[in-house]
Design an enzyme around this catalytic site. Sequence first.
Site, short mmCIF file in Angstrom:
data_model
loop_
_atom_site.label_atom_id
_atom_site.label_comp_id
_atom_site.label_asym_id
_atom_site.label_seq_id
_atom_site.Cartn_x
_atom_site.Cartn_y
_atom_site.Cartn_z
N TYR A 31 0.77 -1.04 0.00
CA TYR A 31 0.00 0.01 0.09
C TYR A 31 0.93 1.18 -0.02
CZ TYR A 31 0.98 1.06 4.98
OH TYR A 31 1.66 1.34 6.08
N ARG A 50 8.40 4.00 -4.65
CA ARG A 50 8.38 2.91 -3.49
C ARG A 50 7.38 1.78 -3.78
NH1 ARG A 50 7.63 5.37 2.48
NH2 ARG A 50 5.46 5.47 1.79
N ARG A 98 -7.65 -20.37 -0.56
CA ARG A 98 -6.65 -20.16 0.37
C ARG A 98 -5.39 -21.31 0.32
NH1 ARG A 98 -4.77 -21.45 5.68
NH2 ARG A 98 -3.81 -19.74 6.49
N HIS A 100 -1.01 -21.03 0.85
CA HIS A 100 0.07 -20.18 1.26
C HIS A 100 0.95 -19.69 0.13
CE1 HIS A 100 -0.99 -21.28 5.22
NE2 HIS A 100 0.02 -20.49 5.95
N LYS A 145 6.68 -1.71 2.06
CA LYS A 145 5.38 -1.37 2.49
C LYS A 145 4.27 -2.25 2.48
CE LYS A 145 3.27 3.33 3.25
NZ LYS A 145 3.37 3.27 4.61
N GLU A 177 12.44 3.04 14.20
CA GLU A 177 11.38 3.91 13.78
C GLU A 177 10.45 4.14 14.64
OE1 GLU A 177 9.70 3.04 9.88
OE2 GLU A 177 9.79 1.06 10.08
N LEU A 201 11.09 1.47 7.29
CA LEU A 201 10.39 1.75 6.15
C LEU A 201 11.33 3.12 5.69
CD1 LEU A 201 8.03 1.18 4.11
CD2 LEU A 201 7.05 3.39 5.23
#
Length: 277
Positions: A31, A50, A98, A100, A145, A177, A201
């Site tokens: 995101y 990014r 579903r 993995h 991110k 951070e 990040l």
Amino acid sequence: MKFLHNLTITDYQDATIHPDDRGYYFGDGIYEVFRIYNGRLFQEDAHLVRLARSAAELRIPLPYGLPEITGLMYKLLEEDPVEEGILYLQITRGAAPRGHAFPPEGTQPVLTAYCKPLPRNRDKITGGIRIVSVPDIRWLRCDIKTLNLLGNVLAKQEAVERGADEAVLHRSGTVTECSSSNIMMVKDGTLWTHPADNLILPGITRQVVLEQARTVGIPVQEAVFSLEELYSADEVLITGTTTEVTPVILIDETPIAGGQPGPITRQLQREYQTLFM
Ligand code: PDD
């Protein structure tokens, strides 16, 4: 309010997401949060670079090219104008039963986005915030991110429950951070912040502030420092898309700079605000 779902814009309340979306099962997506000032996206190119890097690191194919994504964001903003706010954009690996391992080739990644008004937090930007220290229990790819933010979520909740605005994370005493922002300290006139490696990040605001600091002649050290050093800093500040440059005036029980925003923080705020005010 409007909602962008791949190439389609609908009313927000009509949004539909597939129950098998890997964003729900695994947080398998990425995101960006873009700031909107004066009805325009701020630093959008840096955010898109990014975004593309996050996608590449997780091997999520970008559904559209970056110019096309920019076009979609501006189309959304045109249909749902916001003067001061954010645009949230995420891309998941798509919907599939579903399992993995990656879904079958050809699974369509799901891009969604919306804009919403969010006033600048003028009180905190002016007056400063209180933060608390919390162990950094996140994984070793904090540079991506991703939607997987449980370490950040738990840290922020602890901050809230301790009456603070933000959590500063540390790995065995080394400051990394904050839960949703980067952190910097000023010591003897030098601006310190954790190097942009796998443990933080690489914030767009961080990058802009470091560049501006260098331009106005403030020495910059991208190097690690400890929680003890942070307590005894001359000034502490956090940076982020929504927090901009916000002074920190209390860490745990320790006042910073006499509990007042310091002069270099103020200077960095003034520089940063020239970019959109
Ligand atoms: N957070 N570090 C973390 C863990 C973050 O989540 C963020 C941003 C930052 C600052 O990055 P930038 O300057 O590019 O916004 C640093 C966003 C705003 C969020 O998750 O809401």
